[in-house]
Design a protein around this motif. Structure first.
Motif, PDB file in Angstrom:
ATOM      1  N   PHE A  22     -29.957 114.845  68.451  1.00  0.00           N
ATOM      2  CA  PHE A  22     -29.981 113.505  69.292  1.00  0.00           C
ATOM      3  C   PHE A  22     -29.019 113.464  70.165  1.00  0.00           C
ATOM      4  O   PHE A  22     -29.092 112.900  71.458  1.00  0.00           O
ATOM      5  N   LEU A  23     -27.779 114.118  70.128  1.00  0.00           N
ATOM      6  CA  LEU A  23     -26.695 114.010  71.265  1.00  0.00           C
ATOM      7  C   LEU A  23     -27.156 114.730  72.291  1.00  0.00           C
ATOM      8  O   LEU A  23     -27.091 114.401  73.684  1.00  0.00           O
ATOM      9  N   ALA A  24     -27.666 115.895  71.880  1.00  0.00           N
ATOM     10  CA  ALA A  24     -27.638 116.860  73.057  1.00  0.00           C
ATOM     11  C   ALA A  24     -28.937 116.531  74.026  1.00  0.00           C
ATOM     12  O   ALA A  24     -29.372 116.933  75.114  1.00  0.00           O
ATOM     13  N   ALA A  25     -30.209 115.781  73.388  1.00  0.00           N
ATOM     14  CA  ALA A  25     -31.502 115.201  73.923  1.00  0.00           C
ATOM     15  C   ALA A  25     -31.185 114.088  74.647  1.00  0.00           C
ATOM     16  O   ALA A  25     -32.055 113.604  75.447  1.00  0.00           O
ATOM     17  N   ARG A 170     -33.879 123.254  68.360  1.00  0.00           N
ATOM     18  CA  ARG A 170     -33.973 122.557  69.629  1.00  0.00           C
ATOM     19  C   ARG A 170     -32.408 121.949  70.192  1.00  0.00           C
ATOM     20  O   ARG A 170     -32.197 122.091  71.350  1.00  0.00           O
ATOM     21  N   ALA A 171     -31.677 121.915  69.099  1.00  0.00           N
ATOM     22  CA  ALA A 171     -30.186 121.271  69.728  1.00  0.00           C
ATOM     23  C   ALA A 171     -29.554 122.548  70.281  1.00  0.00           C
ATOM     24  O   ALA A 171     -29.002 122.298  71.280  1.00  0.00           O
ATOM     25  N   GLY A 175     -28.217 122.859  74.105  1.00  0.00           N
ATOM     26  CA  GLY A 175     -26.605 123.144  74.637  1.00  0.00           C
ATOM     27  C   GLY A 175     -25.697 122.957  73.468  1.00  0.00           C
ATOM     28  O   GLY A 175     -24.531 123.091  73.673  1.00  0.00           O
ATOM     29  N   ALA A 176     -26.042 122.240  72.145  1.00  0.00           N
ATOM     30  CA  ALA A 176     -25.099 122.319  71.173  1.00  0.00           C
ATOM     31  C   ALA A 176     -24.837 123.591  70.526  1.00  0.00           C
ATOM     32  O   ALA A 176     -25.689 124.636  70.733  1.00  0.00           O
ATOM     33  N   GLU A 177     -23.735 123.914  70.327  1.00  0.00           N
ATOM     34  CA  GLU A 177     -23.113 125.248  69.736  1.00  0.00           C
ATOM     35  C   GLU A 177     -23.100 125.137  68.239  1.00  0.00           C
ATOM     36  O   GLU A 177     -22.589 124.400  67.355  1.00  0.00           O
ATOM     37  N   TYR A 178     -23.186 126.313  67.617  1.00  0.00           N
ATOM     38  CA  TYR A 178     -23.156 126.463  66.384  1.00  0.00           C
ATOM     39  C   TYR A 178     -22.287 127.598  65.675  1.00  0.00           C
ATOM     40  O   TYR A 178     -22.045 128.650  66.570  1.00  0.00           O
ATOM     41  N   VAL A 179     -21.382 127.510  64.905  1.00  0.00           N
ATOM     42  CA  VAL A 179     -20.274 128.470  64.438  1.00  0.00           C
ATOM     43  C   VAL A 179     -20.086 128.519  62.983  1.00  0.00           C
ATOM     44  O   VAL A 179     -20.242 127.700  62.262  1.00  0.00           O
TER      45      VAL A 179
END
Length: 402
Positions: A22-25, A170-171, A175-179
């Motif tokens: 929801f942030l990235a969208a 989708r996130a 552009g959301a990043e995961y680590v």
């Protein structure tokens, strides 16, 4: 990773990934998002081990509306979560409904009061007497039933990992990043958090930290010098086969059974050719975060006796699978805790869902994203389920807790 992030989300299962999506969208949010997930397999995540269902039948209007948004979002999930070059995600949403049964005057009164709230919110829920219940599901014994409440649409079950993976994919595309790492410390200066320290040794400056770490939410909060009454509570689920196939009205749920909550508290729903069932344990202590051993005896002592009493089709059944998962249990009032911590304005809680995380994830993710982007709720006001009630020891009343 970047040198710093506007938002760091601790936990990447359904709640954390919903916030990230929801942030990235949101075109009004132009910041950076990092999701830190300790186990990329999600093997023991509450999301992966849940019964993955959604209902509108709550007693409090805010919970009804949270699930109404969740239901609509799930129905439209394939289109909304479409990732370029991949097949649309299919959650396989079975709108089989929930069926609550009451066999005492108190239970009947609760169903009637809850129904009034649900109808005022526009939920498609009906009340049935014993004769109507018997016509819909002839294999059920209804001699002791005073009233039933049935969700005709918007309720059912779906793919738990599908929801989580859809949000995550989708996130990331947006552009959301995961680590893959673990938060081991949270830096704080006065009334603000400043950074997260990862197990790998990295120190990541953060503008906002979101605690979406499920049953481990209390551990995460303590790193910031805070506390939240969330603890892991074990729930065992059983998949069983029947010697006799239950029969029902062809007009209702394809002629089998919705997700039924017996007056005893035992629940049961179809799971492919089998059935999925479980019950709240009689004694329900907090457990260790790594304790996932099923309570095998619950099937013989609670689940099977209640189901056999309710239907002859459930007299001869056998377990074909079982597992245990954790509720991120809010010990104050068994309801979600979403919102800013009043003591640390840039630390946001998104936990304590107490078994409702999958169905409430879309609304919670949207709400947290609005708090971060606008400083207020824009779509659905979640103030009632904020941390302020925890600090004031003021429980949020919800009578329809399973």
């Amino acid at each position: 990773m970047k040198a710093s992030y506007d938002v760091v989300i601790v936990g990447g299962a359904v709640i954390g990934s919903a916030v990230a999506y929801f942030l990235a969208a949101n075109p009004d949010f132009n910041g950076s998002v990092l999701v830190v997930e300790r186990d990329p397999t999600y093997r023991f995540a509450s999301t992966s081990l849940s019964s993955s269902s959604i209902r509108l039948q709550f007693s409090n209007p805010i919970n009804v509306r949270i699930s109404q948004f969740g239901s609509a979002f799930i129905k439209d999930f394939a289109r909304t979560m479409q990732v370029a070059g991949e097949a649309p995600p299919d959650l396989n949403f079975h709108q089989g409904g929930y069926l609550f049964l009451a066999n005492t005057a108190g239970q009947e009164q609760t169903l009637r009061e809850n129904h009034a709230v649900q109808r005022a919110c526009g939920a498609d829920v009906v009340l049935w007497g014993p004769e109507e219940l018997h016509r819909a599901f002839p294999h059920l014994r209804v001699d002791d039933i005073r009233l039933a409440s049935y969700g005709q649409s918007g309720e059912g079950w779906f793919s738990n990992t599908g929801l989580m993976n859809g949000f995550k994919a989708r996130a990331r595309e947006l552009g959301a990043e995961y680590v893959t790492d673990e938060v081991v410390a949270i830096g704080r200066a006065g009334d603000r958090v400043t950074s997260v320290t990862l197990k790998s040794g990295a120190v990541v400056p953060a503008g906002t930290v979101v605690n979406a770490s499920g049953p481990r939410a209390r551990l995460t909060a303590r790193m910031a010098g805070l506390d939240v009454p969330v603890e892991p509570r074990k729930r065992t689920l059983f998949v069983f086969d029947c010697a006799m196939t239950p029969e029902g009205s062809a007009a209702v749920n394809g002629g089998r059974l919705p997700l039924m909550i017996d007056p005893s508290g035992v629940f049961c729903r179809p799971e492919g050719r089998y059935f999925l069932s479980g019950a709240s344990p009689v004694t329900d202590p907090a457990v260790d975060w790594d304790d996932f051993e099923p309570r095998y005896d619950e099937f013989e002592t609670a689940v099977w006796p209640a189901l056999a009493e309710r239907s002859p089709a459930f007299e001869a059944i056998k377990v074909v699978n079982q597992w245990a998962g954790h509720y991120d249990f809010n010990s104050l009032d068994h309801n979600l805790i979403v919102g800013r911590d009043p003591r640390v304005a840039n630390f946001i809680h998104a936990n304590g869902f107490s078994g409702h995380g999958l169905q409430q994830g879309p609304a919670a993710g949207r709400g947290v994203s609005e708090l971060i982007t606008y400083g207020e709720y824009r779509s659905l006001d979640l103030t009632e389920v904020g941390y302020e009630r925890i600090a004031a020891n003021r429980p949020f009343l919800e009578k329809a807790v399973i």
